[in-house]
Design a protein around this motif. Structure first.
Motif, PDB file in Angstrom:
ATOM      1  N   ALA A 229    -109.539  67.355  -2.275  1.00 50.37           N
ATOM      2  CA  ALA A 229    -110.581  67.017  -1.302  1.00 50.37           C
ATOM      3  C   ALA A 229    -111.819  66.453  -1.996  1.00 50.37           C
ATOM      4  CB  ALA A 229    -110.937  68.243  -0.479  1.00 50.37           C
ATOM      5  N   ALA A 230    -112.163  67.022  -3.141  1.00 54.93           N
ATOM      6  CA  ALA A 230    -113.356  66.573  -3.860  1.00 54.93           C
ATOM      7  C   ALA A 230    -113.172  65.184  -4.460  1.00 54.93           C
ATOM      8  CB  ALA A 230    -113.710  67.574  -4.951  1.00 54.93           C
ATOM      9  N   ASN A 231    -111.937  64.823  -4.804  1.00 50.08           N
ATOM     10  CA  ASN A 231    -111.682  63.575  -5.526  1.00 50.08           C
ATOM     11  C   ASN A 231    -111.097  62.469  -4.660  1.00 50.08           C
ATOM     12  OD1 ASN A 231    -112.560  64.734  -7.960  1.00 50.08           O
ATOM     13  ND2 ASN A 231    -110.535  65.598  -8.369  1.00 50.08           N
ATOM     14  N   THR A 232    -110.974  62.707  -3.367  1.00 47.59           N
ATOM     15  CA  THR A 232    -110.354  61.729  -2.473  1.00 47.59           C
ATOM     16  C   THR A 232    -111.411  61.048  -1.629  1.00 47.59           C
ATOM     17  OG1 THR A 232    -108.308  63.012  -2.361  1.00 47.59           O
ATOM     18  CG2 THR A 232    -108.676  61.399  -0.617  1.00 47.59           C
ATOM     19  N   ARG A 233    -111.332  59.743  -1.552  1.00 44.27           N
ATOM     20  CA  ARG A 233    -112.312  58.978  -0.784  1.00 44.27           C
ATOM     21  C   ARG A 233    -112.088  59.145   0.706  1.00 44.27           C
ATOM     22  NH1 ARG A 233    -110.442  54.316   1.558  1.00 44.27           N
ATOM     23  NH2 ARG A 233    -108.436  53.470   0.849  1.00 44.27           N
ATOM     24  N   GLU A 234    -113.087  58.801   1.491  1.00 42.11           N
ATOM     25  CA  GLU A 234    -112.969  58.816   2.945  1.00 42.11           C
ATOM     26  C   GLU A 234    -112.271  57.542   3.422  1.00 42.11           C
ATOM     27  OE1 GLU A 234    -113.710  61.422   4.531  1.00 42.11           O
ATOM     28  OE2 GLU A 234    -115.307  62.462   3.447  1.00 42.11           O
ATOM     29  N   GLY A 235    -111.739  57.602   4.632  1.00 51.31           N
ATOM     30  CA  GLY A 235    -111.117  56.435   5.236  1.00 51.31           C
ATOM     31  C   GLY A 235    -109.621  56.390   5.019  1.00 51.31           C
ATOM     32  N   LEU A 236    -108.962  55.443   5.676  1.00 51.81           N
ATOM     33  CA  LEU A 236    -107.514  55.293   5.558  1.00 51.81           C
ATOM     34  C   LEU A 236    -107.117  54.983   4.121  1.00 51.81           C
ATOM     35  CD1 LEU A 236    -106.492  53.208   8.712  1.00 51.81           C
ATOM     36  CD2 LEU A 236    -106.484  55.685   8.421  1.00 51.81           C
ATOM     37  N   ARG A 237    -106.039  55.654   3.665  1.00 58.46           N
ATOM     38  CA  ARG A 237    -105.508  55.412   2.330  1.00 58.46           C
ATOM     39  C   ARG A 237    -104.038  55.061   2.449  1.00 58.46           C
ATOM     40  NH1 ARG A 237    -106.696  60.730   2.230  1.00 58.46           N
ATOM     41  NH2 ARG A 237    -104.839  61.317   1.063  1.00 58.46           N
ATOM     42  N   PRO A 238    -103.568  54.037   1.742  1.00 59.59           N
ATOM     43  CA  PRO A 238    -102.138  53.717   1.764  1.00 59.59           C
ATOM     44  C   PRO A 238    -101.361  54.735   0.947  1.00 59.59           C
ATOM     45  CG  PRO A 238    -103.275  52.261   0.254  1.00 59.59           C
ATOM     46  CD  PRO A 238    -104.336  53.068   0.935  1.00 59.59           C
ATOM     47  N   GLU A 241    -101.689  55.086  -2.818  1.00 59.55           N
ATOM     48  CA  GLU A 241    -102.949  55.604  -3.341  1.00 59.55           C
ATOM     49  C   GLU A 241    -103.014  57.126  -3.287  1.00 59.55           C
ATOM     50  OE1 GLU A 241    -107.642  55.477  -2.049  1.00 59.55           O
ATOM     51  OE2 GLU A 241    -106.432  53.686  -1.667  1.00 59.55           O
ATOM     52  N   THR A 242    -102.033  57.748  -2.647  1.00 64.66           N
ATOM     53  CA  THR A 242    -102.200  59.167  -2.347  1.00 64.66           C
ATOM     54  C   THR A 242    -101.024  60.046  -2.720  1.00 64.66           C
ATOM     55  OG1 THR A 242    -103.135  60.556  -0.602  1.00 64.66           O
ATOM     56  CG2 THR A 242    -101.200  59.279  -0.021  1.00 64.66           C
ATOM     57  N   SER A 243     -99.910  59.475  -3.181  1.00 62.92           N
ATOM     58  CA  SER A 243     -98.674  60.240  -3.305  1.00 62.92           C
ATOM     59  C   SER A 243     -98.800  61.450  -4.219  1.00 62.92           C
ATOM     60  CB  SER A 243     -97.533  59.331  -3.778  1.00 62.92           C
ATOM     61  OG  SER A 243     -97.854  58.731  -5.006  1.00 62.92           O
ATOM     62  N   PHE A 244     -99.441  61.317  -5.360  1.00 68.79           N
ATOM     63  CA  PHE A 244     -99.495  62.435  -6.286  1.00 68.79           C
ATOM     64  C   PHE A 244    -100.398  63.554  -5.770  1.00 68.79           C
ATOM     65  CE2 PHE A 244     -98.187  58.899  -9.038  1.00 68.79           C
ATOM     66  CZ  PHE A 244     -97.026  59.443  -9.554  1.00 68.79           C
ATOM     67  N   SER A 245    -101.481  63.194  -5.104  1.00 71.88           N
ATOM     68  CA  SER A 245    -102.388  64.227  -4.608  1.00 71.88           C
ATOM     69  C   SER A 245    -101.735  65.074  -3.522  1.00 71.88           C
ATOM     70  CB  SER A 245    -103.673  63.596  -4.066  1.00 71.88           C
ATOM     71  OG  SER A 245    -103.413  62.839  -2.902  1.00 71.88           O
ATOM     72  N   MET A 246    -100.714  64.550  -2.845  1.00 72.48           N
ATOM     73  CA  MET A 246    -100.099  65.279  -1.752  1.00 72.48           C
ATOM     74  C   MET A 246     -99.281  66.476  -2.223  1.00 72.48           C
ATOM     75  SD  MET A 246    -101.129  64.013   0.989  1.00 72.48           S
ATOM     76  CE  MET A 246    -100.029  64.930   2.040  1.00 72.48           C
ATOM     77  N   ILE A 247     -98.956  66.568  -3.492  1.00 69.22           N
ATOM     78  CA  ILE A 247     -98.149  67.678  -3.993  1.00 69.22           C
ATOM     79  C   ILE A 247     -98.860  69.001  -3.749  1.00 69.22           C
ATOM     80  CG2 ILE A 247     -97.176  68.719  -6.080  1.00 69.22           C
ATOM     81  CD1 ILE A 247     -96.702  65.887  -7.110  1.00 69.22           C
ATOM     82  N   ASP A 248    -100.178  69.005  -3.844  1.00 70.73           N
ATOM     83  CA  ASP A 248    -100.942  70.241  -3.692  1.00 70.73           C
ATOM     84  C   ASP A 248    -101.369  70.512  -2.250  1.00 70.73           C
ATOM     85  OD1 ASP A 248    -100.851  71.050  -6.362  1.00 70.73           O
ATOM     86  OD2 ASP A 248    -102.510  69.721  -6.885  1.00 70.73           O
ATOM     87  N   ASN A 249    -101.092  69.618  -1.338  1.00 70.91           N
ATOM     88  CA  ASN A 249    -101.500  69.825   0.048  1.00 70.91           C
ATOM     89  C   ASN A 249    -100.673  70.913   0.713  1.00 70.91           C
ATOM     90  OD1 ASN A 249    -103.473  67.903  -0.092  1.00 70.91           O
ATOM     91  ND2 ASN A 249    -102.640  66.601   1.506  1.00 70.91           N
TER      92      ASN A 249
END
Length: 545
Positions: A229-238, A241-249
C-alpha cells in the motif's frame, strides 16, 4: 490466525497500448486554457485558483490542492485527487447532469463552470478530464485516446454501460466505484486500482452487493499489505505493473457474476480503518465495433467491530498449490494438448504447518466454494480427501447452475456455480485431509494450452471462504414467506419436479430453505439479497440423492 499468505491470481490480460502522442494532461490543460481561464487568471482568480500558468504551474495548482470552497473542504475533496474522480472538486464543477449525475453540485458547492453564457465542456472533454483522474492524474502519460471517447459519446458506438446501484446510507456502509475506463472493440484488459477507504474506525463487513458489466470476466476485492500500500501509486494500474505486489495481498471476495453476498449470521470480514483495498477487474469487449465503458459498483455494508463472533477468511487455492513451497511454478502441471479430447487434471490441496509465526487451523468451517477456469473448461468438481489421499464425499458439482440449485447438465465457465454451506461445513485441511479438485478441459485450438494471463490461456483454481471454528447460533426474527399469499409451490404435491415461486414488494434479504418431514434442513436454495419482483426456482428431491 494469520492468513496473509495469498496467491497471485493472474487471470488475464494485455495492458492498454497507447500511441506515443500528446499526454492526456496536455489535452486537459489545453481545455482549461480554452474554457476556464476567463475566470481563473490574473491577480484575483475565481476561487483563488489560477489556471493560466504553464503546465507545470497549473498541475501544482490543482493536483492534491485543497479547494477554498467550505462545502468541498468539508467533504474532503481536493481540486484533483489522483485516482478518485468522485473526490475531485474540479470534476464536480465541470460535469453536467446529462453526462453523469453523480457529480451534481449542491448549492453550497457553487455554480457549474464555465458559467453561462460561456461554452460548457462537451461530454468527450468531461470524460477526458475524468479518465486522466481515474488513471492517477499523471503529468506526462497518455492514458486514453480521445478518438475512443469521441466514438463513445459522439459517433453512436457506445455499448450498454454497467447498471449503477444506489450507495448505502452512510450509517449502513459505503460504496466503492471503479472506473469507468474504456475498451476499444475486441480489447481485453485487466486492471488494478488501489483504494483508500477513508473510514474513521475499525468495522466488520457483513454484506457485499456488486454490479458490473455483463462482459466482465471477474472482479476481485483484496486488502493490500502495508508495504504494498505504501509503495503503490494511485489510479488504474495494468497487470504488468502489479503482478509481484499481488502475492502479499489478502483476498476478501471474488465475483464472476454480478450478485450480492450476505455472510452467515454471526460472521463477518474485518476491515481495520487503515486497511487499503486493491480492486482487480478483468473484462473483455466482445463487440467488433462498439466502445465499452467498464465500471464496477460495490456496496460494502458494515457493522461495529465485535458484533460477529467469527471472522470470515478467504483464499485462492490453485492447482500446484503445494508445489509453490517446493519452488515449482504456479500451474506448471496444467498442460492441455490441442487434440479436441477431454483432459482431466486432479490436484490434492491441503495446508501444511508453517513456521515463522504463520499458522492455520487444521479444521476449516467452509461457507462458500466456487471455481475458475477459462473458456476451454468443461467441468469442475471438488471432493473431500480421505486419509489415504483419495476422493471421498463430493462437495461441489460443476454442472450445477450459478445459485447451486439444480444440475443444468454443463459447466458454465463464465458463471460457475457458487455453493453455500449452511450450517458451515467442517473440513480437515491439515495432514490426512484437504480437498481434491478436478477440472476437465477440451482444447479445440491449434496450440497447447497452459496456465496463462488471458482467456486464450487456461486456469484451474478454487475460491474458498471459511471460519477457523464453528459459528455460535444466535436467535433471528424471520418473515415466513410460506404463510403469505406471495409464496407457492406448484404442482403440490408433486412426483417429478415442482416450482417454488414468490413475489417481493421491494429489495430485501431472502433465505429460501427446504426441510424434510422431520424438520431437518436438506437444502438452501437461495440466501442473498433479491430485487423486487417475481422469483421462481425449480426443485426436485431426486437431485439430492
Amino acid at each position: 490466525m494469520n492468513v496473509r499468505l495469498q496467491l497471485l491470481f493472474i487471470c488475464c490480460v494485455a495492458s492498454l497500448s497507447l500511441s506515443a502522442q500528446t499526454s492526456t494532461f496536455q489535452e486537459v490543460y489545453d481545455i482549461m486554457q480554452q474554457k476556464c481561464t476567463g475566470c481563473h487568471e490574473g491577480n484575483s482568480p475565481q476561487g483563488n485558483l489560477d489556471l493560466s500558468g504553464n503546465m507545470t504551474e497549473v498541475y501544482a495548482n490543482i493536483v492534491e490542492a485543497v479547494p477554498t470552497n467550505p462545502s468541498a473542504r468539508a467533504k474532503g475533496f481536493r481540486q484533483i485527487r489522483p485516482g478518485y474522480a468522485d473526490d475531485s472538486y474540479l470534476l464536480h464543477k465541470i460535469a453536467s447532469a446529462d453526462w453523469d449525475d453523480r457529480y451534481a453540485l449542491e448549492v453550497a458547492d457553487g455554480n457549474l463552470m464555465p458559467p453561462y453564457p460561456l461554452e460548457a465542456l462537451s461530454k468527450t472533454e468531461m470524460e477526458l478530464f475524468r479518465q486522466w483522474v481515474v488513471h492517477g492524474a499523471p503529468f506526462d502519460k497518455k492514458v486514453v485516446e480521445r478518438s475512443l471517447l469521441e466514438d463513445y459519446y459522439e459517433n453512436d458506438k457506445a455499448l450498454p454501460p454497467s447498471p449503477a446501484i444506489e450507495a448505502p446510507d452512510p450509517s449502513e456502509g459505503f460504496q466503492v466505484r471503479l472506473g469507468p475506463f474504456f475498451l476499444a472493440p475486441l480489447e481485453e484488459i485487466e486492471v488494478f486500482s488501489k483504494h483508500q477507504m477513508d473510514i474513521e474506525e475499525d468495522v466488520e463487513v457483513h454484506k457485499l452487493d456488486l454490479e458490473f458489466n455483463v462482459e466482465s470476466h471477474h472482479f476481485i476485492l483484496y486488502k493490500m499489505d502495508e508495504q504494498s500500500a505504501a509503495n503503490t501509486r494511485e489510479g488504474l494500474r495494468p497487470l504488468n505493473e502489479t503482478s509481484f505486489s499481488m502475492i502479499d495481498n489478502q483476498l476478501v471476495s471474488a465475483w464472476q457474476d454480478a450478485t450480492s453476498y450476505s455472510l452467515p449470521e454471526n460472521t463477518a470480514y474485518r476491515f481495520v480503518k487503515d486497511d487499503v483495498l486493491d480492486l482487480n477487474y478483468h473484462i473483455k469487449n466482445y463487440s467488433a465495433e462498439g466502445v465499452l465503458a467498464a465500471e464496477v459498483f460495490l456496496n460494502i455494508y458494515t457493522q461495529p467491530m465485535g458484533t460477529a463472533a467469527k471472522e470470515m477468511y478467504s483464499m485462492l487455492l490453485p492447482i500446484d498449490f503445494l508445489g509453490l513451497f517446493q519452488g515449482r511454478r504456479l500451474g506448471s502441471s496444467l498442460v492441455i494438448p490441442p487434440d479436441g479430447q477431454e483432459h482431466t487434471f486432479s490436484d490434492h490441496v491441503w495446508i501444511p504447518p508453517f513456521g515463522g509465526g504463520q499458522s492455520f487451523p487444521s479444521e476449516w468451517h467452509v461457507w462458500q466454494l466456487s471455481t475458475h477456469t477459462h473458456e476451454r473448461g468443461v467441468d469442475y468438481d471438488i471432493y473431500l480427501a480421505d486419509p489415504s489421499g483419495q476422493k471421498g464425499e463430493q462437495l461441489y458439482e460443476g454442472y450445477f447452475n450459478f445459485d447451486y440449485v439444480f444440475n443444468q447438465g454443463f459447466y458454465d465457465w463464465e458463471h460457475p456455480a457458487v455453493r453455500l454451506f449452511e450450517p458451515l461445513k467442517p473440513i480437515n485441511m491439515g495432514f490426512g485431509g484437504g480437498l481434491i479438485h478436478e477440472a476437465t478441459y477440451v482444447n479445440d485450438t491449434d496450440r497447447t494450452l497452459r496456465w496463462g494471463d488471458t482467456t486464450d490461456d487456461e486456469m484451474m483454481l478454487i475460491f474458498i471462504h471459511f471460519t477457523d471454528g464453528p459459528v455460535p447460533i444466535v436467535g433471528v426474527e424471520e418473515t415466513d414467506l410460506a404463510n403469505t399469499n406471495a409464496f407457492k409451490a406448484a404442482p403440490n404435491p408433486y412426483q417429478g419436479e415442482t416450482t417454488i415461486s414468490y413475489t417481493l414488494q421491494d429489495r430485501q434479504d431472502v433465505r429460501l430453505e427446504v426441510f424434510d418431514l422431520l424438520g431437518k434442513k436438506i437444502q438452501t436454495i437461495h440466501n442473498a439479497p433479491q430485487a423486487a419482483g417475481s422469483h421462481a426456482y425449480p426443485f426436485s428431491a431426486k437431485q439430492l440423492g
